[in-house]
Scaffold this motif. Sequence first.
Motif, PDB file in Angstrom:
ATOM      1  N   ARG A  10       0.791  -1.443  -0.117  1.00  0.00           N
ATOM      2  CA  ARG A  10      -0.013   0.046  -0.058  1.00  0.00           C
ATOM      3  C   ARG A  10       0.874   1.410  -0.095  1.00  0.00           C
ATOM      4  NH1 ARG A  10      -3.164   3.855   2.914  1.00  0.00           N
ATOM      5  NH2 ARG A  10      -4.953   4.343   1.918  1.00  0.00           N
ATOM      6  N   ASN A  11       0.706   2.015  -1.081  1.00  0.00           N
ATOM      7  CA  ASN A  11       1.688   3.334  -1.327  1.00  0.00           C
ATOM      8  C   ASN A  11       2.997   3.168  -0.867  1.00  0.00           C
ATOM      9  OD1 ASN A  11      -0.535   4.801  -2.156  1.00  0.00           O
ATOM     10  ND2 ASN A  11      -1.116   5.390  -0.180  1.00  0.00           N
ATOM     11  N   LYS A  67      -8.845  -4.029   5.047  1.00  0.00           N
ATOM     12  CA  LYS A  67      -8.988  -3.403   6.437  1.00  0.00           C
ATOM     13  C   LYS A  67      -7.770  -3.514   7.189  1.00  0.00           C
ATOM     14  CE  LYS A  67     -13.984  -4.896   6.161  1.00  0.00           C
ATOM     15  NZ  LYS A  67     -14.942  -5.907   6.482  1.00  0.00           N
ATOM     16  N   GLY A  68      -6.481  -3.675   6.483  1.00  0.00           N
ATOM     17  CA  GLY A  68      -5.486  -3.864   7.074  1.00  0.00           C
ATOM     18  C   GLY A  68      -4.504  -4.918   6.676  1.00  0.00           C
ATOM     19  N   ILE A  69      -3.366  -4.978   7.373  1.00  0.00           N
ATOM     20  CA  ILE A  69      -2.446  -5.932   6.643  1.00  0.00           C
ATOM     21  C   ILE A  69      -2.871  -7.355   6.807  1.00  0.00           C
ATOM     22  CG2 ILE A  69      -1.312  -6.184   8.889  1.00  0.00           C
ATOM     23  CD1 ILE A  69       1.360  -6.244   7.290  1.00  0.00           C
ATOM     24  N   TYR A  70      -3.758  -7.819   7.890  1.00  0.00           N
ATOM     25  CA  TYR A  70      -4.003  -9.165   7.718  1.00  0.00           C
ATOM     26  C   TYR A  70      -4.936  -9.490   6.951  1.00  0.00           C
ATOM     27  CZ  TYR A  70      -0.901  -9.103  12.025  1.00  0.00           C
ATOM     28  OH  TYR A  70       0.375  -9.211  12.568  1.00  0.00           O
ATOM     29  N   ASN A  71      -5.871  -8.532   6.560  1.00  0.00           N
ATOM     30  CA  ASN A  71      -6.957  -8.525   5.740  1.00  0.00           C
ATOM     31  C   ASN A  71      -6.403  -8.708   4.290  1.00  0.00           C
ATOM     32  OD1 ASN A  71      -9.226  -6.521   3.918  1.00  0.00           O
ATOM     33  ND2 ASN A  71      -9.941  -8.545   4.876  1.00  0.00           N
ATOM     34  N   ALA A  72      -5.325  -7.891   4.069  1.00  0.00           N
ATOM     35  CA  ALA A  72      -4.817  -8.142   2.696  1.00  0.00           C
ATOM     36  C   ALA A  72      -4.168  -9.632   2.568  1.00  0.00           C
ATOM     37  CB  ALA A  72      -3.748  -6.925   2.807  1.00  0.00           C
ATOM     38  N   MET A  73      -3.231 -10.067   3.630  1.00  0.00           N
ATOM     39  CA  MET A  73      -2.660 -11.483   3.568  1.00  0.00           C
ATOM     40  C   MET A  73      -3.827 -12.268   3.308  1.00  0.00           C
ATOM     41  SD  MET A  73      -0.174 -11.151   6.685  1.00  0.00           S
ATOM     42  CE  MET A  73       1.243 -10.259   6.819  1.00  0.00           C
ATOM     43  N   ASN A  74      -4.920 -12.257   3.960  1.00  0.00           N
ATOM     44  CA  ASN A  74      -6.028 -13.395   3.659  1.00  0.00           C
ATOM     45  C   ASN A  74      -6.597 -13.240   2.531  1.00  0.00           C
ATOM     46  OD1 ASN A  74      -5.712 -14.498   6.326  1.00  0.00           O
ATOM     47  ND2 ASN A  74      -7.130 -13.006   7.025  1.00  0.00           N
ATOM     48  N   LYS A  75      -6.652 -11.783   1.631  1.00  0.00           N
ATOM     49  CA  LYS A  75      -7.090 -12.014   0.470  1.00  0.00           C
ATOM     50  C   LYS A  75      -6.277 -12.547  -0.437  1.00  0.00           C
ATOM     51  CE  LYS A  75      -9.245  -7.421   0.296  1.00  0.00           C
ATOM     52  NZ  LYS A  75      -9.441  -6.075  -0.501  1.00  0.00           N
TER      53      LYS A  75
END
Length: 87
Positions: A10-11, A67-75
Amino acid sequence: MTLTIITINRNNEAGLEKTLNSVLKQICTDFEYVVVDGASTDGSVELIRRFSEDFGNRMKWISEPDKGIYNAMNKGIGMATGDYVQI
């Protein structure tokens, strides 16, 4: 055995470019590459588009708010098809 490599971003265009170059230069090419971008506004998406041509069908990517780093990892894990996953 197949491997999925996941990068989240992210950025951080400069860091992402280093990562994309590193993954692209790997000698072993038997892997799937997933990039999850959190709706960056710094040029990261354009960079991902440019590199996706180099990776061909080995690369999947998405850019959307999360919704944050863990949400991105789960995606990324949800997009993975490999037997093993490395984030």
